[in-house]
Write an enzyme that holds these catalytic residues in place. Structure first.
Site, PDB file in Angstrom:
ATOM      1  CG  HIS A  65      -2.316  -0.877   0.954  1.00 60.11           C
ATOM      2  ND1 HIS A  65      -3.331  -0.422   0.823  1.00 60.11           N
ATOM      3  CD2 HIS A  65      -2.182  -2.212   0.956  1.00 60.11           C
ATOM      4  CE1 HIS A  65      -4.347  -1.418   0.626  1.00 60.11           C
ATOM      5  NE2 HIS A  65      -3.723  -2.678   0.539  1.00 60.11           N
ATOM      6  CG  HIS A 191      -4.050 -12.124  -1.407  1.00 56.90           C
ATOM      7  ND1 HIS A 191      -4.724 -11.561  -2.521  1.00 56.90           N
ATOM      8  CD2 HIS A 191      -3.605 -10.970  -0.642  1.00 56.90           C
ATOM      9  CE1 HIS A 191      -4.617 -10.235  -2.465  1.00 56.90           C
ATOM     10  NE2 HIS A 191      -4.069  -9.795  -1.241  1.00 56.90           N
ATOM     11  CB  THR A 192      -0.432 -17.807   1.603  1.00 60.39           C
ATOM     12  OG1 THR A 192      -0.213 -18.206   0.342  1.00 60.39           O
ATOM     13  CG2 THR A 192      -0.349 -18.823   2.531  1.00 60.39           C
TER      14      THR A 192
HETATM   15  C1  HEM Z   1      -2.847  -7.765  -6.734  1.00 56.93           C
HETATM   16  C2  HEM Z   1      -3.609  -6.724  -6.284  1.00 56.93           C
HETATM   17  C3  HEM Z   1      -4.039  -6.618  -4.815  1.00 56.93           C
HETATM   18  C4  HEM Z   1      -5.416  -6.462  -4.642  1.00 56.93           C
HETATM   19  C5  HEM Z   1      -6.595  -6.101  -5.232  1.00 56.93           C
HETATM   20  C6  HEM Z   1      -5.668  -6.851  -2.919  1.00 56.93           C
HETATM   21  C7  HEM Z   1      -6.671  -6.674  -2.352  1.00 56.93           C
HETATM   22  C8  HEM Z   1      -6.625  -7.044  -0.896  1.00 56.93           C
HETATM   23  C9  HEM Z   1      -7.800  -7.076   0.076  1.00 56.93           C
HETATM   24  C10 HEM Z   1      -9.111  -6.431  -0.406  1.00 56.93           C
HETATM   25  C11 HEM Z   1      -7.450  -7.576   1.114  1.00 56.93           C
HETATM   26  C12 HEM Z   1      -8.458  -7.692   2.396  1.00 56.93           C
HETATM   27  C13 HEM Z   1      -8.723  -6.506   3.120  1.00 56.93           C
HETATM   28  C14 HEM Z   1      -9.761  -6.640   4.098  1.00 56.93           C
HETATM   29  O1  HEM Z   1     -10.842  -6.951   3.625  1.00 56.93           O
HETATM   30  O2  HEM Z   1      -9.694  -6.189   5.215  1.00 56.93           O
HETATM   31  C15 HEM Z   1      -6.208  -7.880   1.120  1.00 56.93           C
HETATM   32  C16 HEM Z   1      -5.332  -8.313   2.077  1.00 56.93           C
HETATM   33  C17 HEM Z   1      -4.186  -8.522   2.205  1.00 56.93           C
HETATM   34  N1  HEM Z   1      -3.103  -8.291   0.978  1.00 56.93           N
HETATM   35 FE1  HEM Z   1      -3.729  -7.894  -0.943  1.00 56.93          FE
HETATM   36  N2  HEM Z   1      -4.090  -7.178  -2.494  1.00 56.93           N
HETATM   37  C18 HEM Z   1      -3.378  -6.957  -3.654  1.00 56.93           C
HETATM   38  C19 HEM Z   1      -2.021  -7.207  -3.719  1.00 56.93           C
HETATM   39  C20 HEM Z   1      -1.348  -7.772  -2.615  1.00 56.93           C
HETATM   40  C21 HEM Z   1       0.022  -7.786  -2.518  1.00 56.93           C
HETATM   41  C22 HEM Z   1       1.231  -7.021  -3.659  1.00 56.93           C
HETATM   42  C23 HEM Z   1       0.542  -7.980  -1.272  1.00 56.93           C
HETATM   43  C24 HEM Z   1       1.943  -7.895  -0.729  1.00 56.93           C
HETATM   44  C25 HEM Z   1       2.810  -8.474  -1.224  1.00 56.93           C
HETATM   45  C26 HEM Z   1      -0.528  -8.108  -0.667  1.00 56.93           C
HETATM   46  C27 HEM Z   1      -0.723  -8.588   0.792  1.00 56.93           C
HETATM   47  C28 HEM Z   1      -1.852  -8.695   1.477  1.00 56.93           C
HETATM   48  C29 HEM Z   1      -1.932  -9.108   2.852  1.00 56.93           C
HETATM   49  C30 HEM Z   1      -0.712  -9.839   3.789  1.00 56.93           C
HETATM   50  C31 HEM Z   1      -3.152  -9.120   3.318  1.00 56.93           C
HETATM   51  C32 HEM Z   1      -3.970  -9.547   4.577  1.00 56.93           C
HETATM   52  C33 HEM Z   1      -3.624  -8.208   5.661  1.00 56.93           C
HETATM   53  C34 HEM Z   1      -3.955  -8.597   6.844  1.00 56.93           C
HETATM   54  O3  HEM Z   1      -4.393  -9.556   7.505  1.00 56.93           O
HETATM   55  O4  HEM Z   1      -3.928  -7.551   7.804  1.00 56.93           O
HETATM   56  N3  HEM Z   1      -1.933  -8.022  -1.454  1.00 56.93           N
HETATM   57  N4  HEM Z   1      -5.673  -7.595  -0.165  1.00 56.93           N
END
Ligand code: HEM
Length: 324
Positions: A65, A191-192
């Site tokens: 982000h 997203h694991t």
């Molecule tokens: C490809 C585009 C991406 C989209 C559209 C996306 C979208 C999202 C969304 C919607 C969530 C859940 C948010 C919620 O409902 O609270 C999420 C969680 C998460 N995303 Fe992504 N994401 C993307 C790429 C990435 C990338 C590149 C990373 C890091 C390398 C990442 C790491 C994470 C992690 C670790 C979570 C869990 C966060 C937590 O548990 O606090 N995401 N993402």
């Protein structure tokens, strides 16, 4: 013959430009100005994760982000103020645990070398240390990022990919940040780990289940998410990787889930809609070791996006406010 020479020249100019644009960050950047910086950061990250395992996912997501909006300049950390009531963080609420962990890290680093280590570098190191703690592999992170002073809801809205994106929009949004299709698939493996709100994926459950989602998985998700959130329906949290019982363990499970059509977002499922991305998902699912190498490289690449270096920006003393 002339055309070949011209092509070669263009390739070498492009290579030089690419080298120049990433040469601003340096490995072991704090060796002389703050030799204990990386160890101090790692120690705080590990103790924060020990105390609250959800910190790992929050810190990994923070790098994404931060870097996608105005570059990796810690603009995501700036709190609302009277001068700037709607900074980036006011639009998409990230886990508070991530911001609080950065506060702790910054305080520890300021105690050993005041005014030396930028908040933007802290985010990049802390993401690396979170990967190491949860996935068991590490990588070197070049540093020297400086902190920015601008953070607006508008720049977030125009730069962050949405979970409702299809493959063309996802590829386009990564391309605008100099990240390619391989980076998109590789980084989506994050997203694991961690959790998501029902509101991020109930578009795939209601009014009818997305045919690209496994029916059994959809039925499982409807338990914590009985209807679209709102009007008395709470916006509950579910594990990103519902298949595993330890959601804070980070490996290549995301790709296995994607092949089984058991991933949460439209954007996750979109990786299964194009031949080249399906091939990369399949490769990553089959070869954990190869995915780790790719993931490390893509995290470093993401950490290079539009960085401020040298005399640009500042080193904030307190990551939540400029000029502090
Ligand atoms: C490809 C585009 C991406 C989209 C559209 C996306 C979208 C999202 C969304 C919607 C969530 C859940 C948010 C919620 O409902 O609270 C999420 C969680 C998460 N995303 Fe992504 N994401 C993307 C790429 C990435 C990338 C590149 C990373 C890091 C390398 C990442 C790491 C994470 C992690 C670790 C979570 C869990 C966060 C937590 O548990 O606090 N995401 N993402």
């Amino acid at each position: 013959m002339k055309l070949t020479c011209l092509r070669l020249l263009m390739v070498s100019v492009l290579a030089t430009l690419l080298t120049m644009s990433s040469a601003d960050l340096q490995y072991d950047f704090y060796n002389s100005s703050c030799p204990n910086a990386e160890t101090t950061i790692r120690n705080v990250v590990y103790s924060q994760i020990d105390a609250n395992p959800s910190v790992a996912a929050a810190l990994i997501r923070l790098l994404f982000h931060d870097c996608f909006v105005r570059g990796c300049d810690a603009s995501i950390l700036l709190d609302p103020s009277s001068a700037n009531p709607s900074p980036e963080k006011s639009v998409i609420p990230l886990a508070q645990a991530g911001y609080q962990a950065v506060d702790q890290i910054k305080a520890a680093v300021e105690a050993v070398c005041p005014g030396k280590v930028s908040c933007a570098d802290i985010i990049a190191f802390a993401a690396r240390d979170s990967v190491n703690k949860s996935a068991g592999f590490s990588y070197a992170v070049p540093a020297g990022r400086r902190d920015g002073s601008v953070s607006t809801d508008f720049s977030l809205l125009t730069n962050m990919p949405s979970p409702s994106f299809g493959i063309a929009d996802l590829v386009g949004s990564f391309k605008r940040k100099n990240l390619d299709v391989d980076d998109l698939v590789t980084l989506s493996g994050a997203h694991t780990i961690g959790v998501s709100h029902c509101s991020s994926f109930t578009n795939r459950l209601y009014p009818s289940v997305d045919p690209a989602m496994d029916a059994g998985y959809a039925a499982d998700l409807k338990v914590p998410c009985p209807a679209p959130p709102g009007r008395g329906v709470p916006d509950n949290l579910v594990n990103n990787s519902a298949v595993i019982t330890t959601p804070m363990t980070f490996d290549n499970q995301f790709y296995k889930n994607a092949l089984a059509r058991r991933v949460l977002f439209t954007s996750d499922a979109a990786l299964m809609t194009r031949n080249d991305t399906v091939a990369k998902v399949t490769e990553n699912a089959a070869d954990l070791a190869a995915w780790k190498v790719r993931f490390a490289a893509s995290m470093v690449k993401m950490g290079n996006i539009e960085v401020l270096t040298g005399t640009q920006g500042q080193v904030r003393k307190y990551c939540r406010a400029i000029g502090s």
